[in-house]
Design an enzyme around this catalytic site. Structure first.
Site, short mmCIF file in Angstrom:
data_model
loop_
_atom_site.label_atom_id
_atom_site.label_comp_id
_atom_site.label_asym_id
_atom_site.label_seq_id
_atom_site.Cartn_x
_atom_site.Cartn_y
_atom_site.Cartn_z
N LYS A 48 43.45 22.15 35.78
CA LYS A 48 43.56 23.48 36.38
C LYS A 48 44.97 23.58 36.94
O LYS A 48 45.34 22.85 37.85
CB LYS A 48 42.54 23.68 37.50
N GLY A 89 39.92 31.25 49.69
CA GLY A 89 39.22 31.01 50.94
C GLY A 89 38.92 32.25 51.77
O GLY A 89 38.40 32.14 52.88
N ALA A 145 38.38 31.65 43.11
CA ALA A 145 38.91 31.92 44.45
C ALA A 145 38.45 33.25 45.02
O ALA A 145 38.49 34.27 44.36
CB ALA A 145 40.43 31.84 44.48
N GLY A 146 38.04 33.20 46.28
CA GLY A 146 37.80 34.39 47.06
C GLY A 146 36.37 34.85 47.21
O GLY A 146 36.09 35.73 48.01
#
Length: 265
Positions: A102, A163, A189-190
């Site tokens: 990644k 986050g 993410a998120g």
């Protein structure tokens, strides 16, 4: 459709779960392992620069993860230049983790948004070196196509800042990315809770990667279980095909049948 019939293939690697999970922010490796097991995931991402996977004299996360069960996805988190990301990817390969990577190149310390241009620069180098590259990127359809054209095995657009727990902030750009590329799309993410994961999967993305949403929950193990069900529900809903949205009501009971026939008699 059973899990064996709906496997995800990336770079010759088979994934049975479409929920990918991270390993940071847990209180210890035992909790990490328990949450991962409860999530049902078989793909675990590890920050090469932050979690020990190379020093045999120190506690090693990989000792808690069965390599016959989990695919390890090393990531280049914490890198701010293409050169650092390339070096970190090579370190992961040298440690025997494999070719899957990644790729992250962060552009700003405050918002942690990826530097797409530097990421693309690193991706081109790593693809030539035989890595199976999954770039972490902003939700930009044009960049997604550039990454695919560079030979990346998939793309990983963010749902929201890392986050943040804001969920899928720009669902329409995620949908456009899904239509713009033929490679797998993994939302990364998120996301903050199970409903965010279901929303992403219902749009037809191939997988969701998350960490803080589980590790930062009041009960991480329970949240891991919720995320497992959310991915399955969202994927099943996408495959089933939702009804179109309408402005006005439509009767749910049939207009024909025995009741209508009796009324006509």
């Amino acid at each position: 459709m059973g899990a064996q019939q709906d496997q995800l293939q990336i770079g010759g690697i088979t994934f049975n779960s479409r929920l990918w999970v991270g390993t940071g922010k847990y209180k210890d490796f035992e909790e990490t392992r328990a949450a991962i097991e409860e999530s049902g995931s078989d793909c675990v991402t590890v920050a090469v620069r932050r979690v020990n996977i190379t020093d045999p004299t120190q506690p090693n996360l990989l000792e808690y993860l069965d390599p016959t069960v989990y695919k390890i996805l090393p990531n280049t988190a914490g890198c701010y230049t293409a050169e650092d990301a390339i070096r970190t990817a090579r370190l992961a390969r040298a440690a025997g983790v494999g070719d899957l990577i990644k790729l992250e190149v962060i552009g700003d310390q405050q918002n942690l948004f990826p530097d797409n241009e530097a990421t693309l620069e690193a991706a081109k180098v790593l693809v030539k070196e035989g890595f199976i590259v999954l770039p972490y990127m902003t939700d930009d359809p044009i960049m997604a196509k550039k990454f695919e054209d560079a030979g990346c095995a998939g793309v990983m657009p963010l749902a929201a800042p890392i986050g943040s727990g804001l969920g899928v902030c720009n669902p329409y750009t995620i949908q456009i990315i899904r239509e713009a590329v033929s490679c797998p799309v993994i939302v990364d993410a998120g996301v903050g809770t199970a409903s965010d994961v279901a929303v992403a999967m219902e749009m037809g993305v191939d997988a969701v990667l998350l960490n803080t949403a589980i590790a930062g929950a009041r009960e991480p193990i329970r949240m891991a279980r919720a995320m497992r069900h959310a991915v399955i529900a969202g994927r099943e809903a996408y495959l089933a095909g939702r009804i179109p949205k309408k402005l006005y009501a439509t009767a749910s009971s049939p207009l024909g049948g025995t009741i209508q026939a009796a009324a006509s008699a």
